[in-house]
Scaffold this motif. Sequence first.
Motif, PDB file in Angstrom:
ATOM      1  N   UNK A  91       0.865  -1.196   0.000  1.00  0.00           N
ATOM      2  CA  UNK A  91       0.000   0.000   0.000  1.00  0.00           C
ATOM      3  C   UNK A  91       0.884   1.223   0.000  1.00  0.00           C
ATOM      4  N   UNK A  92       0.572   2.177  -0.856  1.00  0.00           N
ATOM      5  CA  UNK A  92       1.325   3.427  -0.861  1.00  0.00           C
ATOM      6  C   UNK A  92       0.360   4.605  -0.837  1.00  0.00           C
ATOM      7  N   UNK A  93       0.652   5.535   0.028  1.00  0.00           N
ATOM      8  CA  UNK A  93      -0.064   6.804   0.116  1.00  0.00           C
ATOM      9  C   UNK A  93       0.868   7.871  -0.448  1.00  0.00           C
ATOM     10  N   UNK A  94       0.375   8.637  -1.419  1.00  0.00           N
ATOM     11  CA  UNK A  94       1.126   9.743  -1.989  1.00  0.00           C
ATOM     12  C   UNK A  94       0.293  10.995  -1.762  1.00  0.00           C
ATOM     13  N   UNK A  95       0.788  11.900  -0.932  1.00  0.00           N
ATOM     14  CA  UNK A  95       0.025  13.107  -0.624  1.00  0.00           C
ATOM     15  C   UNK A  95       0.920  14.334  -0.727  1.00  0.00           C
ATOM     16  N   UNK A  96       0.264  15.481  -0.913  1.00  0.00           N
ATOM     17  CA  UNK A  96       0.976  16.733  -1.115  1.00  0.00           C
ATOM     18  C   UNK A  96       0.414  17.806  -0.187  1.00  0.00           C
ATOM     19  N   UNK A  97       1.323  18.639   0.308  1.00  0.00           N
ATOM     20  CA  UNK A  97       0.980  19.730   1.212  1.00  0.00           C
ATOM     21  C   UNK A  97       1.706  20.992   0.760  1.00  0.00           C
ATOM     22  N   UNK A  98       1.134  22.143   1.065  1.00  0.00           N
ATOM     23  CA  UNK A  98       1.766  23.409   0.699  1.00  0.00           C
ATOM     24  C   UNK A  98       3.074  23.630   1.453  1.00  0.00           C
TER      25      UNK A  98
END
Length: 104
Positions: free
Chosen positions: A60-67
């Motif tokens: 399982x991979x979570x790819x997330x982006x934040x400012x």
Amino acid sequence: MMIQHIVMFKFKEEANGKSKQENLLEAKERMLKLKDEIKQVVSLDVYFNDEQAVKDNYDYILVSTFQTMEDLNQYQVHPSHVAFGQYIAPLRESRVCIDYKIKD
């Protein structure tokens, strides 16, 4: 600059009376809900290891982006994220994570 947050989990074959596949699907569903619950999330996607890929890969991979890193840190302590962490802890064998700066 933005922050990319990537987390990978290796799931147990069975946990909480469910198969790995059942737990993967539920974990994805729960994680995707965080996109709407936590305002600091710019983007968030979850993927599974391909069935034909090497079996000792992570599942399982979570790819997330934040400012900003501050936004990521706020996400980490948000009650919905904390609850997800408590939910997934008994389902996983291991976890790896990386946070890095990307160009927007």
